[in-house]
Design a protein around this motif. Structure first.
Motif, PDB file in Angstrom:
ATOM      1  N   PHE A 506       0.794  -1.226   0.000  1.00  8.25           N
ATOM      2  CA  PHE A 506       0.000   0.000   0.000  1.00  8.25           C
ATOM      3  C   PHE A 506       0.829   1.280   0.000  1.00  8.25           C
ATOM      4  N   LEU A 507       2.051   1.274   0.546  1.00  5.88           N
ATOM      5  CA  LEU A 507       2.881   2.479   0.439  1.00  5.88           C
ATOM      6  C   LEU A 507       3.221   2.801  -1.019  1.00  5.88           C
ATOM      7  N   PRO A 508       3.613   1.824  -1.854  1.00  8.14           N
ATOM      8  CA  PRO A 508       3.828   2.155  -3.265  1.00  8.14           C
ATOM      9  C   PRO A 508       2.580   2.712  -3.941  1.00  8.14           C
ATOM     10  N   MET A 509       1.401   2.213  -3.555  1.00  8.68           N
ATOM     11  CA  MET A 509       0.167   2.728  -4.157  1.00  8.68           C
ATOM     12  C   MET A 509      -0.030   4.205  -3.846  1.00  8.68           C
ATOM     13  N   VAL A 510       0.401   4.631  -2.652  1.00  6.46           N
ATOM     14  CA  VAL A 510       0.302   6.049  -2.299  1.00  6.46           C
ATOM     15  C   VAL A 510       1.062   6.894  -3.313  1.00  6.46           C
ATOM     16  N   PHE A 511       2.291   6.488  -3.615  1.00  7.04           N
ATOM     17  CA  PHE A 511       3.126   7.268  -4.524  1.00  7.04           C
ATOM     18  C   PHE A 511       2.666   7.122  -5.975  1.00  7.04           C
ATOM     19  N   VAL A 512       2.145   5.960  -6.347  1.00  4.99           N
ATOM     20  CA  VAL A 512       1.622   5.775  -7.703  1.00  4.99           C
ATOM     21  C   VAL A 512       0.424   6.695  -7.942  1.00  4.99           C
ATOM     22  N   LEU A 513      -0.501   6.743  -6.995  1.00  3.07           N
ATOM     23  CA  LEU A 513      -1.683   7.578  -7.169  1.00  3.07           C
ATOM     24  C   LEU A 513      -1.334   9.064  -7.085  1.00  3.07           C
ATOM     25  N   ALA A 514      -0.380   9.425  -6.224  1.00  3.90           N
ATOM     26  CA  ALA A 514       0.071  10.820  -6.183  1.00  3.90           C
ATOM     27  C   ALA A 514       0.718  11.212  -7.508  1.00  3.90           C
ATOM     28  N   LEU A 515       1.498  10.303  -8.083  1.00  2.00           N
ATOM     29  CA  LEU A 515       2.103  10.555  -9.397  1.00  2.00           C
ATOM     30  C   LEU A 515       1.021  10.701 -10.462  1.00  2.00           C
ATOM     31  N   ALA A 516       0.019   9.817 -10.412  1.00  3.89           N
ATOM     32  CA  ALA A 516      -1.075   9.895 -11.382  1.00  3.89           C
ATOM     33  C   ALA A 516      -1.799  11.228 -11.279  1.00  3.89           C
ATOM     34  N   GLY A 517      -2.065  11.678 -10.046  1.00  5.49           N
ATOM     35  CA  GLY A 517      -2.730  12.956  -9.867  1.00  5.49           C
ATOM     36  C   GLY A 517      -1.916  14.113 -10.396  1.00  5.49           C
ATOM     37  N   SER A 518      -0.608  14.076 -10.170  1.00  6.71           N
ATOM     38  CA  SER A 518       0.267  15.138 -10.665  1.00  6.71           C
ATOM     39  C   SER A 518       0.275  15.186 -12.189  1.00  6.71           C
ATOM     40  N   LEU A 519       0.308  14.022 -12.817  1.00  2.00           N
ATOM     41  CA  LEU A 519       0.311  13.965 -14.280  1.00  2.00           C
ATOM     42  C   LEU A 519      -1.016  14.431 -14.855  1.00  2.00           C
ATOM     43  N   ALA A 520      -2.127  14.053 -14.189  1.00  2.00           N
ATOM     44  CA  ALA A 520      -3.451  14.418 -14.698  1.00  2.00           C
ATOM     45  C   ALA A 520      -3.708  15.917 -14.622  1.00  2.00           C
ATOM     46  N   GLU A 521      -2.955  16.641 -13.795  1.00  2.00           N
ATOM     47  CA  GLU A 521      -3.130  18.089 -13.676  1.00  2.00           C
ATOM     48  C   GLU A 521      -2.381  18.857 -14.755  1.00  2.00           C
ATOM     49  N   GLN A 522      -1.488  18.169 -15.482  1.00  2.36           N
ATOM     50  CA  GLN A 522      -0.652  18.851 -16.461  1.00  2.36           C
ATOM     51  C   GLN A 522      -1.374  19.038 -17.792  1.00  2.36           C
ATOM     52  N   GLN A 523      -0.922  20.038 -18.508  1.00  4.66           N
ATOM     53  CA  GLN A 523      -1.318  20.231 -19.900  1.00  4.66           C
ATOM     54  C   GLN A 523      -0.298  19.505 -20.780  1.00  4.66           C
ATOM     55  N   PRO A 524      -0.728  18.625 -21.677  1.00  3.65           N
ATOM     56  CA  PRO A 524       0.243  17.921 -22.519  1.00  3.65           C
ATOM     57  C   PRO A 524       1.098  18.888 -23.328  1.00  3.65           C
ATOM     58  N   VAL A 525       2.375  18.550 -23.466  1.00  2.37           N
ATOM     59  CA  VAL A 525       3.285  19.378 -24.260  1.00  2.37           C
ATOM     60  C   VAL A 525       3.384  18.785 -25.662  1.00  2.37           C
ATOM     61  N   PRO A 526       3.483  19.621 -26.676  1.00  2.96           N
ATOM     62  CA  PRO A 526       3.549  19.089 -28.048  1.00  2.96           C
ATOM     63  C   PRO A 526       4.856  18.354 -28.306  1.00  2.96           C
ATOM     64  N   GLU A 527       4.786  17.368 -29.161  1.00  2.00           N
ATOM     65  CA  GLU A 527       5.981  16.611 -29.530  1.00  2.00           C
ATOM     66  C   GLU A 527       6.840  17.431 -30.473  1.00  2.00           C
ATOM     67  N   THR A 528       8.158  17.419 -30.260  1.00  4.33           N
ATOM     68  CA  THR A 528       9.100  18.145 -31.103  1.00  4.33           C
ATOM     69  C   THR A 528      10.155  17.180 -31.632  1.00  4.33           C
ATOM     70  N   ALA A 529      11.084  17.719 -32.412  1.00  9.51           N
ATOM     71  CA  ALA A 529      12.147  16.886 -32.977  1.00  9.51           C
ATOM     72  C   ALA A 529      13.056  16.332 -31.891  1.00  9.51           C
ATOM     73  N   GLY A 530      13.127  17.004 -30.754  1.00  6.58           N
ATOM     74  CA  GLY A 530      13.984  16.541 -29.674  1.00  6.58           C
ATOM     75  C   GLY A 530      13.302  15.611 -28.684  1.00  6.58           C
ATOM     76  N   THR A 531      12.033  15.295 -28.909  1.00  5.29           N
ATOM     77  CA  THR A 531      11.294  14.427 -27.985  1.00  5.29           C
ATOM     78  C   THR A 531      11.776  12.985 -28.106  1.00  5.29           C
ATOM     79  N   LEU A 532      12.021  12.363 -26.980  1.00  8.83           N
ATOM     80  CA  LEU A 532      12.432  10.962 -26.971  1.00  8.83           C
ATOM     81  C   LEU A 532      11.271  10.100 -27.426  1.00  8.83           C
ATOM     82  N   ARG A 533      11.496   9.277 -28.447  1.00  7.10           N
ATOM     83  CA  ARG A 533      10.443   8.414 -28.992  1.00  7.10           C
ATOM     84  C   ARG A 533      10.344   7.165 -28.123  1.00  7.10           C
TER      85      ARG A 533
END
Length: 569
Positions: A506-533
C-alpha cells in the motif's frame, strides 16, 4: 498410431519438451493479447453500469459516476483494504465456531493477522498447511473472495495511473468503486468461470467433502479433505495471488493434475498482466506505447526463462546427470522445463504459486528467483501492479535519458519534473528498505535464526541467509512463494512478514496515485524533434537497462552473501 505417437513423445529430450511448451505458451498469449487487452480497455472506459453493478453501488452507498482526485481514490483503496483485513482476521479467529470448519480450531492471533494481511495485499504468503488449518468457509468466503478483490484493486490503481497520462488539467483519475466492481464482475469472474471448468474437466477437485480416508497404493489409508479447489486455483493464478488450497500448492495433483493444466495455469498467470499493456496503449491513444512496454516485459521474462532452464538442465553431478537435470524437488509429471517456466513466471509476477520446491533449485536458479522478485515483479508483474510498476520505471528511464541529452524529460506528452521524479524515487526505495531492513534484523536475533530448519544439518551459511532473504523479498514484493527450509510460523516472522506485505503493497500505491494525480493536472506538451520516442526499440532497451542496473546496485551485496556465495562454493 497411438503406440508410435507415444514412442515419439517419449523420445523427446527434456530440454526440447521444455522449449516446445514455452513456444505453445507464447502462441497462446499472443492469440489472447489483442482481444483481451481491447476488452479491458472497453470495460474501464465504458460510461454504462450493469444492473448488478448498480445494485452493488447502492448496497455500499457509492456514487460510481463521481470523478475522484488522487487523495479520494487513495482513501477508497485504503478503506476497502482495511475492511478486508479486519473481516478476514475475524473469520479466521471465529473459525472454530462457524459451519464448514471441518473441525479445525480457530487460527492464532499472529497467524490470523499474517494471513489476513497476506491475502488482502495480493501476496498470499502461507505459514500454514491449508488442508490442516482452514475449513471450507474460510477458504471460499474468506480467502477466495480476497483473491478476486485484491487483484481488482491492483488493476484499478494501474488504470488510475494510465488515466493520469491520458487526461489533462483535471486531476481526476476516475472512480475507485466503479473500477473495483468492473474489474471483478466484468473481467475476473467470467475468466475464472471458464478457467475453473477447464481445470475440473482435466481432473482438478471441486466439492465440499469432509475429512475422509482414501486408499494408498502400498496399502492403508490417508486422511484428507476435499474442497472448492478448482475455483480457487483458477483465480489464484488469474489474479496473480498464489495461495494454495493444499500445502503442496500447484504441485498437488488435486490442484494441478496434468502437464496440460500446468501449462494452462502458467497461461492464466501471464495473460492479464501482458494484455494490460494493450489496454494501456488503447487508453492513452497510442498502441505502440503499449507494444514498447510489452517488449520490455517480454525480453526480461524470456531472458530469465532461458537462464533458468539452462542452469537447471546443465547442473553437474553424477546423480543429476543420470536424471537428466536437477530433478530434486520437482514433479516428474512436469519435468525440469515446465518447472523452470512456472518458477520464473511466478517470481516475475506477484504470484506465490509453485509447482516445485524452490529451495531445491540450483543455487543460481534460486538466485534467479530472488532477482525476479527484486526487479519489482514488473515482467510482466502482478495483475495491475506489474503495469504501474513498469510505468514508474519508464518515468525514471525517461528522466535519465533527459539528463543525458540535456533537455526536460517527457513521457506521453507529460513533463517529468521534480515532483514526479521524487514520487517515482520514493516508489522504488520502499521495497528494498523493507526487504533489507527486516532481513538484517532477523539475522541478528537468536529466535529468528532458530527458525532455519537446516541450521544443524547444513549450517546457516549462504543457503540459510537466502531463506530469510527470500521470505522478506517475497513478502514485501507481494509474491508469496517461499524458499522453504524456514519455519515462518512464529510470532516474529508472522508479524514482520505481515507488516512487510502491507507496507510493500500500500505504500507504493500512495506514490503511484500521487504521481497519477500530478500527471493528470498537467497540460500535454507538443511533440518536437527533440522528444524521446518512447515507442521505439531504443527506449525499450534503455528501460531494460535501467531496471537491471537499479536492481543490481540495490541488491547485489545481499545476493552475493546468499545464492552467489552458495553457487560459487
Amino acid at each position: 498410431m497411438t503406440t508410435a505417437a507415444a514412442t515419439a513423445a517419449g523420445s523427446l529430450s527434456p530440454a526440447l519438451a521444455g522449449v516446445l511448451q514455452l513456444t505453445a505458451l507464447i502462441a497462446a498469449l499472443a492469440l489472447a493479447y489483442r482481444p483481451l487487452g481491447d476488452y479491458m480497455a472497453a470495460v474501464y472506459s465504458s460510461p454504462r453500469h450493469l444492473r448488478a453493478e448498480k445494485i452493488i453501488y447502492r448496497c455500499i452507498g457509492a456514487n460510481a459516476d463521481t470523478q475522484m482526485r488522487w487523495p479520494a481514490y487513495l482513501r477508497g483503496v485504503l478503506a476497502f483494504s482495511l475492511a478486508g483485513v479486519l473481516l478476514l482476521y475475524l473469520l479466521q479467529r471465529l473459525q472454530g465456531h462457524l459451519p464448514l470448519s471441518l473441525g479445525f480450531a480457530s487460527i492464532s492471533p499472529d497467524q490470523a493477522f499474517n494471513t489476513a494481511a497476506s491475502f488482502v495485499a495480493n501476496t498470499n504468503w502461507q505459514s500454514y498447511s491449508g488442508e490442516q488449518a482452514m475449513g471450507h468457509l474460510v477458504q471460499t468466503a474468506g480467502l477466495a473472495v480476497q483473491n478476486f478483490v485484491s487483484a481488482a484493486t491492483g488493476m484499478a490503481v494501474a488504470i488510475a495511473l494510465v488515466r493520469g497520462f491520458a487526461r489533462s488539467r483535471t486531476g481526476e483519475l476516475g472512480n475507485f468503486w466503479a473500477d473495483l466492481v468492473r474489474g471483478t464482475l466484468r473481467i475476473l469472474v467470467p475468466l475464472a468461470v471458464i478457467g475453473a471448468l477447464v481445470l475440473v474437466a482435466c481432473g482438478a477437485l471441486q466439492n465440499f467433502s469432509a475429512i475422509h480416508g482414501i486408499g494408498q497404493f502400498m496399502g492403508g489409508t490417508q486422511q484428507t479433505n476435499g474442497g472448492a479447489v478448482a475455483s480457487q486455483e483458477v483465480i489464484k493464478e488469474l489474479g496473480t495471488n498464489g495461495g494454495g488450497y493444499f500445502n503442496a500448492n500447484s504441485a498437488h495433483p488435486f490442484e494441478n493434475p496434468t502437464p496440460f493444466t500446468n501449462l494452462f495455469e502458467i497461461f492464466l498467470i501471464l495473460v492479464i498482466p501482458f494484455s494490460l499493456t494493450r489496454t494501456f496503449g488503447k487508453l492513452v491513444g497510442n498502441v505502440k506505447q503499449g507494444y514498447a512496454v510489452l517488449a520490455t516485459m517480454g525480453i526480461i521474462w524470456l531472458g530469465f526463462t532461458a537462464l533458468m532452464m539452462w542452469t537447471e538442465f546443465a547442473h553437474g553431478g553424477p546423480a543429476l546427470q543420470a536424471a537428466g537435470a536437477a530433478m530434486e524437488g520437482k514433479e516428474t509429471r512436469f519435468g525440469v522445463g515446465a518447472s523452470a517456466i512456472f518458477s520464473v513466471t511466478t517470481t516475475l509476477t506477484s504470484t506465490g504459486a509453485v509447482d516445485s520446491f524452490h529451495s531445491s533449485f540450483t543455487a543460481f536458479g534460486g538466485g534467479l528467483q530472488l532477482l525476479g522478485m527484486m526487479l519489482g515483479e514488473i515482467a510482466p508483474g502482478g495483475v495491475g501492479s506489474g503495469l504501474y510498476g513498469m510505468l514508474v520505471m519508464a518515468v525514471i528511464a525517461v528522466f535519465i535519458a533527459g539528463l543525458m541529452v540535456g533537455r526536460t524529460p517527457e513521457y506521453l506528452g507529460k513533463k517529468i519534473g521534480t515532483r514526479e521524479i521524487k514520487l517515482a524515487a520514493c516508489y522504488i526505495l520502499i521495497t528494498p528498505t523493507l526487504v533489507l531492513g527486516f532481513t538484517a534484523a532477523s539475522m541478528v536475533l537468536p529466535d529468528a535464526l532458530a527458525s532455519m530448519l537446516n541450521t544443524k544439518a547444513l549450517g546457516a551459511g549462504p543457503h540459510g541467509f537466502s531463506e530469510v532473504l527470500y521470505a522478506y523479498t517475497s513478502g514485501a514484493n507481494n509474491n508469496g512463494s517461499a524458499f522453504a527450509g524456514l519455519n515462518a510460523n512464529t510470532p516474529w516472522y508472522n508479524t514482520t512478514i505481515g507488516l512487510a506485505m502491507l507496507l510493500g503493497r500500500f505504500l507504493p500505491m500512495v506514490f503511484v496515485l500521487a504521481l497519477a494525480g500530478s500527471l493528470a493536472e498537467q497540460q500535454p506538451v507538443p511533440e518536437t524533434a527533440g522528444t524521446l520516442r518512447t515507442e521505439k526499440p531504443l527506449f525499450a532497451g534503455l528501460l531494460v537497462g535501467t531496471i537491471l542496473i537499479i536492481t543490481g546496485l540495490t541488491y547485489f551485496p545481499a545476493l552475493a552473501l546468499g545464492p552467489l556465495a552458495e553457487g560459487l562454493s
